[in-house]
Design a protein around this motif. Structure first.
Motif, PDB file in Angstrom:
ATOM      1  N   ARG A 270       0.809  -1.215   0.000  1.00 19.63           N
ATOM      2  CA  ARG A 270       0.000   0.000   0.000  1.00 19.63           C
ATOM      3  C   ARG A 270       0.854   1.281   0.000  1.00 19.63           C
ATOM      4  NH1 ARG A 270      -5.225  -0.044   1.207  1.00 19.63           N
ATOM      5  NH2 ARG A 270      -4.965  -2.036   2.233  1.00 19.63           N
ATOM      6  N   TYR A 271       2.056   1.198   0.581  1.00 19.45           N
ATOM      7  CA  TYR A 271       2.901   2.380   0.743  1.00 19.45           C
ATOM      8  C   TYR A 271       4.248   2.178   0.075  1.00 19.45           C
ATOM      9  CZ  TYR A 271      -0.627   3.231   4.296  1.00 19.45           C
ATOM     10  OH  TYR A 271      -1.818   3.402   4.948  1.00 19.45           O
ATOM     11  N   TYR A 272       4.850   3.289  -0.395  1.00 19.84           N
ATOM     12  CA  TYR A 272       6.139   3.212  -1.071  1.00 19.84           C
ATOM     13  C   TYR A 272       6.907   4.524  -0.908  1.00 19.84           C
ATOM     14  CZ  TYR A 272       3.799   5.845  -4.819  1.00 19.84           C
ATOM     15  OH  TYR A 272       3.114   6.796  -5.543  1.00 19.84           O
TER      16      TYR A 272
ATOM     17  N   TRP B  91       8.821  11.896   2.435  1.00 22.18           N
ATOM     18  CA  TRP B  91       7.450  11.827   1.933  1.00 22.18           C
ATOM     19  C   TRP B  91       7.047  10.369   1.734  1.00 22.18           C
ATOM     20  CZ3 TRP B  91       4.667  15.878  -1.227  1.00 22.18           C
ATOM     21  CH2 TRP B  91       5.008  17.165  -0.802  1.00 22.18           C
ATOM     22  N   ILE B  92       5.753  10.119   1.832  1.00 17.44           N
ATOM     23  CA  ILE B  92       5.221   8.764   1.664  1.00 17.44           C
ATOM     24  C   ILE B  92       4.405   8.685   0.372  1.00 17.44           C
ATOM     25  CG2 ILE B  92       3.144   9.230   3.069  1.00 17.44           C
ATOM     26  CD1 ILE B  92       5.098   5.918   2.953  1.00 17.44           C
ATOM     27  N   GLY B  93       4.577   7.595  -0.346  1.00 18.41           N
ATOM     28  CA  GLY B  93       3.745   7.297  -1.492  1.00 18.41           C
ATOM     29  C   GLY B  93       2.636   6.362  -1.049  1.00 18.41           C
ATOM     30  N   ILE B  94       1.436   6.618  -1.510  1.00 20.88           N
ATOM     31  CA  ILE B  94       0.273   5.801  -1.137  1.00 20.88           C
ATOM     32  C   ILE B  94      -0.370   5.311  -2.426  1.00 20.88           C
ATOM     33  CG2 ILE B  94      -1.938   5.742   0.081  1.00 20.88           C
ATOM     34  CD1 ILE B  94      -0.870   8.411   1.494  1.00 20.88           C
ATOM     35  N   TYR B  95      -0.338   3.999  -2.636  1.00 18.38           N
ATOM     36  CA  TYR B  95      -0.972   3.440  -3.828  1.00 18.38           C
ATOM     37  C   TYR B  95      -2.485   3.557  -3.714  1.00 18.38           C
ATOM     38  CZ  TYR B  95       3.432   1.279  -5.294  1.00 18.38           C
ATOM     39  OH  TYR B  95       4.716   1.056  -5.712  1.00 18.38           O
ATOM     40  N   LEU B  96      -3.103   3.946  -4.818  1.00 20.25           N
ATOM     41  CA  LEU B  96      -4.560   4.071  -4.868  1.00 20.25           C
ATOM     42  C   LEU B  96      -5.187   3.035  -5.794  1.00 20.25           C
ATOM     43  CD1 LEU B  96      -4.778   7.963  -5.038  1.00 20.25           C
ATOM     44  CD2 LEU B  96      -5.099   6.497  -3.030  1.00 20.25           C
TER      45      LEU B  96
END
Length: 125
Positions: free
Chosen positions: A71-73, A83-88
């Motif tokens: 879910r996160y990258y 910063w956090i990446g959040i898959y949608l």
């Protein structure tokens, strides 16, 4: 992914005090007072995934990726700043996404706007 989550992300971001939206690097991006980015949309920006990049506090990126790497990258360009990446394009936990967007805003917004947000939150908005 059942539907494009952009409208929902837009609504969450623009609900915050003095948040604005404009394109940056070809993607919808949300700013505090039209100056500092707090969330950016990433529609297959560097891969075939859809997500958002959000400002995050110290240690949040490491914790979320370790807990749920599906879910996160770590996003390009801003990941080195935490910063956090959040898959949608996976089943979304919208309550958690809303929290992370507000947290991103809190990382960037000045104290006056944070006080306004806190007042709105305590008033039940």
């Amino acid at each position: 992914m059942a539907s494009d989550p952009l409208d929902r992300i837009r609504k969450l971001c623009l609900a915050l005090p003095e948040a604005t939206e404009r394109l940056s690097h070809g993607e919808p991006t949300w700013f505090v007072r039209d100056k500092k980015v707090f969330v950016s949309y990433a529609n297959q920006h560097h891969d075939d995934r859809v997500g958002i990049w959000a400002a995050a506090g110290e240690g949040v990126q490491t914790e979320l990726i370790a807990t749920d790497p599906e879910r996160y990258y770590r996003p390009p360009y801003v990941g080195h700043r935490g910063w956090i990446g959040i898959y949608l394009d996976v089943p979304a936990d919208w309550d958690r996404i809303e929290e992370l967007i507000e947290d991103a805003y809190r990382q960037i917004a000045p104290k006056k706007l944070l006080a306004q947000l806190d007042a709105e939150t305590s008033d039940g908005k």
